[in-house]
Enzyme design. Structure first.
Site, mmCIF file in Angstrom:
data_model
loop_
_atom_site.group_PDB
_atom_site.id
_atom_site.type_symbol
_atom_site.label_atom_id
_atom_site.label_comp_id
_atom_site.label_asym_id
_atom_site.label_seq_id
_atom_site.Cartn_x
_atom_site.Cartn_y
_atom_site.Cartn_z
ATOM 1 N N GLY A 173 29.868 35.057 72.124
ATOM 2 C CA GLY A 173 30.435 33.715 72.233
ATOM 3 C C GLY A 173 31.106 33.258 70.950
ATOM 4 N NE ARG A 206 27.830 22.060 72.093
ATOM 5 C CZ ARG A 206 26.680 22.038 72.762
ATOM 6 N NH1 ARG A 206 26.485 22.898 73.760
ATOM 7 N NH2 ARG A 206 25.731 21.183 72.439
ATOM 8 C CD GLU A 233 24.188 28.672 87.641
ATOM 9 O OE1 GLU A 233 24.228 27.744 86.808
ATOM 10 O OE2 GLU A 233 23.626 29.762 87.416
ATOM 11 C CG ASN A 240 18.110 31.719 84.957
ATOM 12 O OD1 ASN A 240 17.416 32.540 84.363
ATOM 13 N ND2 ASN A 240 19.386 31.942 85.224
ATOM 14 C CE LYS A 262 17.154 35.774 35.935
ATOM 15 N NZ LYS A 262 17.575 37.121 35.404
ATOM 16 C CE1 TYR A 317 16.058 30.967 33.477
ATOM 17 C CE2 TYR A 317 16.759 31.871 31.373
ATOM 18 C CZ TYR A 317 16.686 31.960 32.747
ATOM 19 O OH TYR A 317 17.245 33.030 33.391
ATOM 20 C CG ASN A 372 0.873 27.021 24.484
ATOM 21 O OD1 ASN A 372 0.232 26.446 25.361
ATOM 22 N ND2 ASN A 372 1.819 26.424 23.787
ATOM 23 C CB ALA A 429 7.939 21.098 25.331
ATOM 24 C CE1 TYR A 442 25.465 37.947 31.910
ATOM 25 C CE2 TYR A 442 26.086 35.619 31.934
ATOM 26 C CZ TYR A 442 26.345 36.929 32.264
ATOM 27 O OH TYR A 442 27.492 37.243 32.949
#
Length: 451
Positions: free
Chosen positions: A12, A16, A156, A171, A336, A351, A362, A365, A372
């Site tokens: 299909g 929509r 139907e 159905n 990551k 990070y 530890n 902050a 990178y």
């Protein structure tokens, strides 16, 4: 169990959805809707899988890869015509054929098995239809059947009498048949209807007219056969899936402080006594061990959380993040491809990327692993019990030894030996009275600018 082939209709256009993405590739809980269906099919170990494609075939073929064969329906002349396109791919196959729809993603493996079992009952049905009883039957086609599920007529809605419309058995469009019966019956389906199309359900009435038995299997959950054709229906499916998962995990011993605000992925794995606070989102690939706490407004994807860990609030764990037993990340910490060792802490504004952090270390902050250089990623290693002072930049590749201390505000680009203190700061400059003179000058400039 007889061998079976799965034919999945996905030709299909999905107009929509108003999307460049193929309809059946739209995700629910992080997984394309056709992949939800394929997972249930695969649980039954089919001999063949054939996906009937049409518009957007390149997207589907790329997404499916080697997991299924495809065949093209062009032009698209109805569901019966669509199933016929799979006949060449199943040449020589003499087992059962299960016909499903790529935009009806939540049919359970147990339901599929029930259809195949009924197909192989002693009375030898020519076809088995999956039926359902919705709260509101609306304009669904009706399945007229006796108390044993033997079908006397498929009709139907527009063609049904008032008595037939009063029947609540509807159905779903899903069907099972022996390969030989399926192809022979499809050859006899005509297109003498308003749309000029060949409809799959017509094979049932043809078989009944021949004196063959056809049967209905009824699902106990109408949501199982809900089709998805629009963004609104996609959102409804997501909501229903999430509600089921919330109930599932609470039944398994997970505490959800505000269940309606927690969103799971299709593959989220949680252990008992995990606590999840409000507004937490799980992307794919997350495992959480017992007694861990995921605090509010955290987002986790591709992460492994160990026993007794604490995450957030406002934490982000990206793919490859591993937290070992008892470790902690606090507010506005991102990880990551990094491992946080047992008992280690990164409590604020940090990070950690492409890093390994040792036991009981530890991380102060504002610490950043600078991983990178615009071309390549590099690794940072932080030893057991190391202390990284606030607002430090660790410029990878770099190694911080066990029990070492990096003084606050340092930019470290060379290895730090175990037990060493490393301080990398510019010398402080003091100019008495300079700030007072600066303020006086600027105030006079500002006053003059207003005249």
């Amino acid at each position: 169990m007889s061998k079976f082939a799965a034919v999945i209709l996905a030709a299909g256009k999905g107009t929509r959805m108003k999307s460049d993405l193929h309809k059946v590739l739209h995700p629910i809980a992080g997984r394309a809707m056709i992949d939800h269906l394929m997972a249930s099919v695969d649980a039954l170990e089919p001999a063949h899988k054939v996906v009937v494609v049409g518009a957007g075939r390149e997207q589907l073929e790329s997404a499916l890869g080697e997991r299924a064969k495809t065949c093209l329906q062009e032009p698209q002349l109805g569901t019966g015509h669509a199933v016929q396109q799979a006949q060449a791919q199943l040449a020589g196959f003499e087992g059962d054929v299960l016909v499903m729809y790529g935009d009806v993603p939540f049919v359970r493996a147990a339901t599929m098995q029930a259809m195949l079992d009924r197909l192989n009952d002693a009375d030898g049905p020519a076809a088995v239809v999956l039926a359902f009883e919705p709260d509101d039957a609306l304009a669904y086609g009706r399945v007229i059947a006796d108390g044993e599920g033997r079908i006397s007529k498929m009709v139907e809605f527009k063609d049904a009498s008032e008595t037939e419309r009063a029947c609540r058995l509807c159905n779903s469009g899903l069907m099972a048949a022996k390969a030989a019966d399926l192809w022979a019956l499809l050859d006899r389906v005509g297109n003498d209807n308003a749309q000029g199309e060949y409809y799959l359900p017509d094979i049932v009435n043809i078989a009944i007219a021949d004196g063959r038995v056809c049967a209905a299997v009824t699902t106990d959950d109408p949501n199982e056969v809900a089709g998805i054709n629009s963004r609104s229906e996609l959102a409804t499916a997501e909501r229903q899936w999430q509600e089921e998962q919330r109930e599932h995990w609470m039944a398994e011993g997970v505490t959800l402080r505000a269940p309606e605000t927690v969103f799971f992925s299709y593959d989220t794995q949680l252990s008992s006594d995990v606590v999840i606070e409000p507004n937490v989102v799980f992307g794919p690939g997350v495992t959480v061990a017992s007694r861990a706490t995921i605090r509010a407004f955290s987002h986790l994807e591709g992460a492994t959380i160990g026993e007794g860990c604490s995450v957030g609030p406002y934490a982000r764990l990206r793919p490859g993040a591993v937290m070992e037993k008892g470790s902690k990340v606090g507010n506005f910490v991102e990880m990551k491809a990094a491992v946080l060792g047992e008992g280690a802490k990164a409590s604020h504004l940090t990070y950690l990327g492409d890093a390994v952090v040792g036991k009981d270390a530890n991380i102060g902050a504002g610490t950043i692993t600078c991983n990178y250089d615009g071309y390549f990623k590099y690794k940072t290693e932080i030893g057991d019990r190391a202390f990284i002072g606030s607002n430090s930049a660790l410029i990878a590749p770099v190694r911080i030894g066990a029990d070492a201390i990096v003084a606050a505000g340092s930019a470290v680009s060379r290895d730090v030996d175990a037990g060493e203190l490393r301080m990398v700061r510019a010398e402080q400059m003091v100019k008495p009275g300079w700030a007072d003179r600066f303020h006086d000058t600027m105030k006079k400039k500002k006053a003059a600018a207003k005249k």
